[in-house]
Design a protein around this motif. Structure first.
Motif, mmCIF file in Angstrom:
data_model
loop_
_atom_site.group_PDB
_atom_site.id
_atom_site.type_symbol
_atom_site.label_atom_id
_atom_site.label_comp_id
_atom_site.label_asym_id
_atom_site.label_seq_id
_atom_site.Cartn_x
_atom_site.Cartn_y
_atom_site.Cartn_z
ATOM 1 N N ASP A 114 0.846 -1.192 0.000
ATOM 2 C CA ASP A 114 0.000 0.000 0.000
ATOM 3 C C ASP A 114 0.885 1.248 0.000
ATOM 4 O OD1 ASP A 114 -2.191 1.626 0.062
ATOM 5 O OD2 ASP A 114 -2.567 1.388 2.207
ATOM 6 N N ASP A 116 2.140 5.052 -1.248
ATOM 7 C CA ASP A 116 1.502 6.321 -1.623
ATOM 8 C C ASP A 116 1.516 6.529 -3.131
ATOM 9 O OD1 ASP A 116 1.004 6.875 1.014
ATOM 10 O OD2 ASP A 116 2.768 8.160 1.283
ATOM 11 N N GLN A 119 -1.461 5.048 -5.007
ATOM 12 C CA GLN A 119 -2.819 5.477 -4.690
ATOM 13 C C GLN A 119 -3.576 6.046 -5.892
ATOM 14 O OE1 GLN A 119 -4.748 4.935 -2.000
ATOM 15 N NE2 GLN A 119 -3.018 3.631 -1.416
ATOM 16 N N PRO A 120 -2.928 6.846 -6.757
ATOM 17 C CA PRO A 120 -3.658 7.337 -7.938
ATOM 18 C C PRO A 120 -4.176 6.207 -8.825
ATOM 19 C CG PRO A 120 -1.673 8.631 -7.598
ATOM 20 C CD PRO A 120 -1.590 7.468 -6.654
ATOM 21 N N ARG A 122 -4.840 3.043 -7.814
ATOM 22 C CA ARG A 122 -5.905 2.367 -7.070
ATOM 23 C C ARG A 122 -7.211 3.171 -7.152
ATOM 24 N NH1 ARG A 122 -5.820 -1.229 -2.406
ATOM 25 N NH2 ARG A 122 -3.551 -1.043 -2.330
ATOM 26 N N GLN A 123 -7.096 4.480 -6.972
ATOM 27 C CA GLN A 123 -8.279 5.342 -7.013
ATOM 28 C C GLN A 123 -8.906 5.360 -8.408
ATOM 29 O OE1 GLN A 123 -7.547 9.321 -5.603
ATOM 30 N NE2 GLN A 123 -9.564 10.078 -6.207
ATOM 31 N N LYS A 124 -8.067 5.439 -9.439
ATOM 32 C CA LYS A 124 -8.587 5.475 -10.810
ATOM 33 C C LYS A 124 -9.265 4.162 -11.173
ATOM 34 C CE LYS A 124 -9.192 7.523 -14.751
ATOM 35 N NZ LYS A 124 -10.087 8.693 -14.857
ATOM 36 N N GLN A 126 -10.757 2.143 -9.069
ATOM 37 C CA GLN A 126 -12.022 2.109 -8.343
ATOM 38 C C GLN A 126 -13.065 2.994 -9.018
ATOM 39 O OE1 GLN A 126 -12.808 0.217 -5.211
ATOM 40 N NE2 GLN A 126 -14.653 0.647 -6.404
ATOM 41 N N GLU A 127 -12.650 4.188 -9.434
ATOM 42 C CA GLU A 127 -13.572 5.094 -10.126
ATOM 43 C C GLU A 127 -14.067 4.481 -11.432
ATOM 44 O OE1 GLU A 127 -11.375 8.654 -10.687
ATOM 45 O OE2 GLU A 127 -11.543 9.319 -8.591
ATOM 46 N N ASP A 130 -16.597 1.751 -10.650
ATOM 47 C CA ASP A 130 -17.860 2.320 -10.163
ATOM 48 C C ASP A 130 -18.724 2.841 -11.312
ATOM 49 O OD1 ASP A 130 -17.161 1.765 -7.565
ATOM 50 O OD2 ASP A 130 -16.447 3.796 -7.114
#
Length: 252
Positions: A114, A116, A119-120, A122-124, A126-127, A130
């Motif tokens: 995990d 830092d 994170q971009p 992982r976030q992208k 997930q988005e 969704d």
């Protein structure tokens, strides 16, 4: 275009094809020796380590590429790629599409640090999940949805359908997180074998893009992509054969 020009183009294509085939044969040989050396190192077999020192013809570039390959394929037990994929497939066989997408994120990021810098991505991811076909969220996930979902994520971290790297591939390349790139792609491919064409087209586009740049970093990426595609193709073939080995045959 004149006949002589057409002939010249054909000769260049044939030459490039032969060079690629030779390169793949060399990579297979180096990969086998590299794996054997790593196993000898882990077992403390010093004599074997000396015997399996870098083979003639293996460059620093090849050795560094193969080190990344080992990072991707060296996981054992529950976290071995095929084992983890089988567990996921069993657990999500009858779930809704919404639940499948959530489980997919957990599966893809299992045992990945995990950090830092990741994170971009992982976030992208997930988005992206969704936003994929929310009208299907309450329906039971089927093969069509699995294929389209895997293809979309493969595209996200490779080229997004363009002849150049996607922002997410660039992010991973800048951080030299090639093992994460390879591991996520491998895990996706193990869920959706028909996604191979999407994967192969994207890898071909990346190779062509970086091959034109001619700097050392770009050439390393080209070598990595060649080795990765070769290994993932063989790994998928073995995994597929193993899955079907004990399936009952219909004899008419």
């Amino acid at each position: 275009m004149s006949n002589s020009q057409i002939s010249s183009v054909r000769r260049q294509r044939e030459k490039k094809k032969r060079q690629l085939q030779q390169r793949q044969t060399q990579l297979k040989h180096h990969w086998a020796l590299h794996q054997a050396k790593q196993q000898a190192t882990q077992m403390g077999l010093k004599g074997a380590q000396r015997h399996l020192s870098r083979p003639r013809g293996m460059s620093e570039l090849d050795a560094s590429v193969l080190d990344v390959m080992l990072e991707i394929w060296s996981r054992r037990g529950t976290f071995a790629p095929a084992n983890l994929a089988n567990i996921f497939l069993q657990q999500t066989e009858s779930v809704s599409y919404a639940d499948y997408k959530q489980a997919l994120m957990r599966y893809l990021w299992t045992a990945i640090a995990d950090e830092d810098g990741l994170q971009p991505l992982r976030q992208k991811m997930q988005e992206t999940l969704d936003q994929l076909w929310p009208d299907q969220d309450r329906k039971k996930v089927d093969l069509r949805l699995k294929l389209r979902t895997c293809n979309r994520l493969i595209s996200l971290i490779t080229t997004q359908g363009y002849p150049y790297p996607s922002p997410m591939f660039t992010l991973l390349a800048v951080q030299e997180q090639y093992d994460v790139f390879g591991l996520i792609l491998l895990r996706l491919m193990l869920l959706s074998r028909p996604s191979y064409q999407c994967f192969a087209d994207a890898i071909a586009a990346l190779r062509e893009y970086y091959d034109k740049l001619k700097n050392s970093k770009s050439q390393w990426i080209v070598h990595f992509l060649e080795a990765f595609q070769l290994n993932i193709s063989e790994y998928l073939d073995r995994s597929f054969d193993q899955k079907n080995k004990f399936k009952p045959q219909n004899h008419e």
